[in-house]
Design a protein around this motif. Structure first.
Motif, PDB file in Angstrom:
ATOM      1  N   ASP A  60      27.077 -17.012 -10.570  1.00  0.00           N
ATOM      2  CA  ASP A  60      26.329 -16.960  -9.450  1.00  0.00           C
ATOM      3  C   ASP A  60      24.656 -16.778  -9.655  1.00  0.00           C
ATOM      4  O   ASP A  60      24.541 -16.370 -10.835  1.00  0.00           O
ATOM      5  CB  ASP A  60      26.730 -15.710  -8.471  1.00  0.00           C
ATOM      6  N   THR A  61      24.031 -17.473  -9.236  1.00  0.00           N
ATOM      7  CA  THR A  61      22.428 -17.186  -9.268  1.00  0.00           C
ATOM      8  C   THR A  61      22.255 -16.329  -8.014  1.00  0.00           C
ATOM      9  O   THR A  61      22.380 -16.892  -6.968  1.00  0.00           O
ATOM     10  CB  THR A  61      21.716 -18.523  -9.042  1.00  0.00           C
ATOM     11  N   VAL A  62      21.283 -15.299  -8.634  1.00  0.00           N
ATOM     12  CA  VAL A  62      20.976 -14.417  -7.583  1.00  0.00           C
ATOM     13  C   VAL A  62      19.523 -14.380  -7.171  1.00  0.00           C
ATOM     14  O   VAL A  62      18.669 -14.476  -8.047  1.00  0.00           O
ATOM     15  CB  VAL A  62      21.441 -12.883  -7.997  1.00  0.00           C
ATOM     16  N   THR A  63      18.999 -14.350  -6.071  1.00  0.00           N
ATOM     17  CA  THR A  63      17.516 -14.154  -5.837  1.00  0.00           C
ATOM     18  C   THR A  63      17.219 -12.550  -5.660  1.00  0.00           C
ATOM     19  O   THR A  63      18.027 -11.809  -4.807  1.00  0.00           O
ATOM     20  CB  THR A  63      17.200 -14.652  -4.324  1.00  0.00           C
ATOM     21  N   LEU A  64      16.389 -12.154  -6.723  1.00  0.00           N
ATOM     22  CA  LEU A  64      16.139 -10.488  -6.416  1.00  0.00           C
ATOM     23  C   LEU A  64      14.484 -10.532  -6.396  1.00  0.00           C
ATOM     24  O   LEU A  64      13.546 -11.357  -7.103  1.00  0.00           O
ATOM     25  CB  LEU A  64      16.442  -9.985  -8.013  1.00  0.00           C
ATOM     26  N   ILE A  65      14.185  -9.629  -5.252  1.00  0.00           N
ATOM     27  CA  ILE A  65      12.593  -9.384  -5.138  1.00  0.00           C
ATOM     28  C   ILE A  65      12.285  -8.118  -5.334  1.00  0.00           C
ATOM     29  O   ILE A  65      12.851  -7.268  -4.688  1.00  0.00           O
ATOM     30  CB  ILE A  65      12.468  -9.982  -3.692  1.00  0.00           C
ATOM     31  N   ASN A  66      11.388  -8.051  -6.357  1.00  0.00           N
ATOM     32  CA  ASN A  66      10.876  -6.573  -6.650  1.00  0.00           C
ATOM     33  C   ASN A  66       9.371  -6.190  -6.074  1.00  0.00           C
ATOM     34  O   ASN A  66       8.626  -7.121  -6.149  1.00  0.00           O
ATOM     35  CB  ASN A  66      10.920  -6.634  -8.202  1.00  0.00           C
ATOM     36  N   ASN A  67       9.404  -5.197  -5.356  1.00  0.00           N
ATOM     37  CA  ASN A  67       8.177  -5.226  -4.402  1.00  0.00           C
ATOM     38  C   ASN A  67       7.502  -3.664  -4.769  1.00  0.00           C
ATOM     39  O   ASN A  67       7.913  -2.914  -5.047  1.00  0.00           O
ATOM     40  CB  ASN A  67       8.606  -4.945  -2.784  1.00  0.00           C
ATOM     41  N   HIS A  68       6.052  -3.903  -4.774  1.00  0.00           N
ATOM     42  CA  HIS A  68       5.169  -2.687  -4.400  1.00  0.00           C
ATOM     43  C   HIS A  68       4.244  -3.179  -3.445  1.00  0.00           C
ATOM     44  O   HIS A  68       3.236  -3.619  -3.542  1.00  0.00           O
ATOM     45  CB  HIS A  68       4.518  -2.287  -5.844  1.00  0.00           C
ATOM     46  N   LEU A  69       4.620  -2.709  -2.233  1.00  0.00           N
ATOM     47  CA  LEU A  69       3.767  -3.138  -1.157  1.00  0.00           C
ATOM     48  C   LEU A  69       2.589  -2.108  -0.681  1.00  0.00           C
ATOM     49  O   LEU A  69       2.385  -1.118  -1.601  1.00  0.00           O
ATOM     50  CB  LEU A  69       4.607  -2.960   0.105  1.00  0.00           C
ATOM     51  N   GLU A  70       1.840  -2.637  -0.055  1.00  0.00           N
ATOM     52  CA  GLU A  70       0.393  -1.842   0.145  1.00  0.00           C
ATOM     53  C   GLU A  70       0.411  -0.104   0.225  1.00  0.00           C
ATOM     54  O   GLU A  70       1.467   0.112   1.036  1.00  0.00           O
ATOM     55  CB  GLU A  70      -0.080  -2.192   1.381  1.00  0.00           C
ATOM     56  N   LEU A 110      -5.238   8.470  10.454  1.00  0.00           N
ATOM     57  CA  LEU A 110      -4.795   7.493  11.232  1.00  0.00           C
ATOM     58  C   LEU A 110      -5.427   6.024  10.911  1.00  0.00           C
ATOM     59  O   LEU A 110      -4.949   5.114  11.028  1.00  0.00           O
ATOM     60  CB  LEU A 110      -4.948   7.811  12.851  1.00  0.00           C
ATOM     61  N   ARG A 111      -6.673   6.098  10.654  1.00  0.00           N
ATOM     62  CA  ARG A 111      -7.676   5.083  10.516  1.00  0.00           C
ATOM     63  C   ARG A 111      -7.120   4.484   9.399  1.00  0.00           C
ATOM     64  O   ARG A 111      -6.797   3.169   9.283  1.00  0.00           O
ATOM     65  CB  ARG A 111      -8.865   5.444  10.413  1.00  0.00           C
ATOM     66  N   LYS A 112      -6.658   5.254   8.217  1.00  0.00           N
ATOM     67  CA  LYS A 112      -6.120   4.703   6.902  1.00  0.00           C
ATOM     68  C   LYS A 112      -4.939   3.965   6.904  1.00  0.00           C
ATOM     69  O   LYS A 112      -4.429   3.007   6.329  1.00  0.00           O
ATOM     70  CB  LYS A 112      -6.485   5.721   5.899  1.00  0.00           C
ATOM     71  N   LEU A 113      -4.211   4.891   7.883  1.00  0.00           N
ATOM     72  CA  LEU A 113      -2.615   4.585   7.988  1.00  0.00           C
ATOM     73  C   LEU A 113      -2.774   2.947   8.818  1.00  0.00           C
ATOM     74  O   LEU A 113      -1.988   2.084   8.262  1.00  0.00           O
ATOM     75  CB  LEU A 113      -1.897   5.447   8.795  1.00  0.00           C
ATOM     76  N   LYS A 114      -3.619   2.957  10.016  1.00  0.00           N
ATOM     77  CA  LYS A 114      -3.510   1.568  10.525  1.00  0.00           C
ATOM     78  C   LYS A 114      -4.098   0.495   9.668  1.00  0.00           C
ATOM     79  O   LYS A 114      -3.274  -0.441   9.634  1.00  0.00           O
ATOM     80  CB  LYS A 114      -4.634   1.919  11.631  1.00  0.00           C
ATOM     81  N   GLU A 115      -4.892   0.734   8.727  1.00  0.00           N
ATOM     82  CA  GLU A 115      -5.477  -0.429   7.821  1.00  0.00           C
ATOM     83  C   GLU A 115      -4.296  -0.808   6.852  1.00  0.00           C
ATOM     84  O   GLU A 115      -4.248  -1.924   6.757  1.00  0.00           O
ATOM     85  CB  GLU A 115      -6.853   0.057   7.106  1.00  0.00           C
ATOM     86  N   ALA A 116      -3.846   0.113   6.246  1.00  0.00           N
ATOM     87  CA  ALA A 116      -2.798  -0.169   5.471  1.00  0.00           C
ATOM     88  C   ALA A 116      -1.349  -0.871   5.960  1.00  0.00           C
ATOM     89  O   ALA A 116      -0.885  -1.799   5.631  1.00  0.00           O
ATOM     90  CB  ALA A 116      -2.232   1.204   4.618  1.00  0.00           C
ATOM     91  N   THR A 117      -1.259  -0.282   7.389  1.00  0.00           N
ATOM     92  CA  THR A 117      -0.059  -1.031   8.137  1.00  0.00           C
ATOM     93  C   THR A 117      -0.350  -2.479   8.233  1.00  0.00           C
ATOM     94  O   THR A 117       0.678  -3.004   8.572  1.00  0.00           O
ATOM     95  CB  THR A 117       0.271  -0.225   9.369  1.00  0.00           C
ATOM     96  N   ILE A 118      -1.412  -2.653   8.815  1.00  0.00           N
ATOM     97  CA  ILE A 118      -1.815  -4.155   9.033  1.00  0.00           C
ATOM     98  C   ILE A 118      -1.638  -5.109   7.946  1.00  0.00           C
ATOM     99  O   ILE A 118      -0.975  -6.229   8.093  1.00  0.00           O
ATOM    100  CB  ILE A 118      -3.259  -4.389   9.669  1.00  0.00           C
ATOM    101  N   ILE A 119      -2.020  -4.577   6.638  1.00  0.00           N
ATOM    102  CA  ILE A 119      -1.976  -5.398   5.417  1.00  0.00           C
ATOM    103  C   ILE A 119      -0.316  -5.532   5.115  1.00  0.00           C
ATOM    104  O   ILE A 119       0.192  -6.373   4.884  1.00  0.00           O
ATOM    105  CB  ILE A 119      -2.714  -4.618   4.256  1.00  0.00           C
TER     106      ILE A 119
END
Length: 365
Positions: A213-223, A255-264
């Protein structure tokens, strides 16, 4: 008679408060359905889910003791968000009967290998990876020096992980200061990054050849949530009971910083979900540091077409971030519906990073 009326009035007053908190619990539970690009503040409500869950549990105990008929209110609230409760706090048993053809995948935000920590000439994190017996290791916040002797260097890693002949390291974001890596016992057929507009975060898509099998693997470091050390100290002060004025100003700032990061992060989650949807391969694994809680738009969006390994085979809260009283499960392993996971574990035995690793066994259904 007057005391009886007073008691009834107090009971209905408490019932009204319970109704309010039951509503807030449901709003927090279903906040992952709110698009952060439209309502960024409301989409952050998932962070409060455990708080309102505990408050409603207290109401339930109170009503059972004082007036059991009113206990129906929190019970209905719990029933309406049972799926979210199970996502946040799954209760599964581990098994010794893991299929022979299963693979072990480990995902770990190493915090630059504990800032390249060495004890008695050895790296605790590198030793942990060597002894993990994982078949695939996905690492976030990967950073080493080529030449350092006091600290862990790239040569140490090459030597320590020589059992993983297939590996790849990618610089992330506009500045490339953050890296993401994979060490695999299976051939890596292709590597590419998703096109994120981020300074230092991202996702890497691999194609792995595992058996036939060929497997798609996505490794993430999100905002990340963009919280500095001072911001995290403010958060800790708030939990410890800061003054009213400090609570208000600190809350607004967070809340302001969380909001900014959540959008990204929402845009990044949409991109990962789209990649899952168009994958040419049936077998898909998505893992890494999502920097968001189990009750969030980020996890909900990415997991819509996948199964969550921790929800399916883990148990407890699975808190994977361990600093500054941010006690959340933000590291994940998700798999396509044709795959089954076993014994998913957030491993608290290694404390050199600000994250705990998460691992599980994966096999065909």
């Amino acid at each position: 008679m007057r005391m009886k009326h007073l008691g009834r009035f107090v009971a209905y007053l408490i019932l009204a408060a319970n109704t309010l908190f039951a509503g807030l619990l449901l709003l927090a539970a279903y906040s992952p359905y709110i698009d952060p690009l439209v309502y960024p503040k409301l989409s952050c409500l998932g962070l409060t889910f455990p708080i309102f869950l505990v408050i409603n549990l207290c109401f339930l105990v109170f009503w059972i003791i004082v007036r059991y008929r009113f206990a129906l209110l929190p019970i209905i609230a719990f029933a309406l968000c049972y799926s979210q409760i199970h996502t946040y706090l799954p209760i599964n048993t581990h098994t010794k009967l893991v299929p022979e053809n299963s693979i072990k995948l480990l995902s770990f935000n190493t915090m630059a290998f504990g800032y390249m920590e060495k004890k008695n000439g050895k790296s605790p994190i590198l030793t942990y990876l060597q002894e993990s017996q994982a078949d695939i290791i996905c690492l976030q916040e990967y950073a080493t020096s080529e030449t350092a002797k006091v600290h862990l260097n790239q040569g140490d890693i090459r030597k320590g992980l020589k059992e993983y002949p297939y590996n790849n390291i990618q610089k992330l974001g506009r500045y490339g200061g953050n890296k993401i890596a994979i060490y695999s016992k299976f051939p890596i057929l292709s590597v590419r990054q998703l096109d994120f507009k981020s300074d230092s975060n991202g996702s890497v898509v691999y194609e792995l050849k595992i058996g036939a099998d060929t497997v798609t693997l996505i490794n993430n470091h999100l905002e990340t949530n963009k919280l500095s050390l001072n911001d995290r100290a403010t958060y800790e002060d708030m939990l410890d009971g800061a003054k009213a004025g400090e609570l208000k100003s600190g809350g607004r700032m967070l809340l302001r910083k969380l909001k900014e990061a959540t959008i990204i992060r929402a845009k990044q989650a949409n991109a990962v979900a789209e990649e899952v949807a168009v994958s040419p391969h049936r077998d898909i694994i998505v893992c890494g540091d999502f920097n968001d809680t189990p009750i969030s738009y980020t996890r909900y969006t990415i997991a819509k077409q996948l199964d969550d390994a921790f929800v399916e085979s883990g148990r407890g809260l699975g808190i994977s971030f361990n600093r500054n009283k941010f006690y959340f499960r933000i590291d994940n392993i998700l798999v396509s519906k044709n795959l089954k996971t076993y014994n998913c574990t957030v491993d608290r035995s290694i404390k050199s990073s600000d994250h705990y690793p998460i691992w599980c066994y994966i096999s065909k259904r």
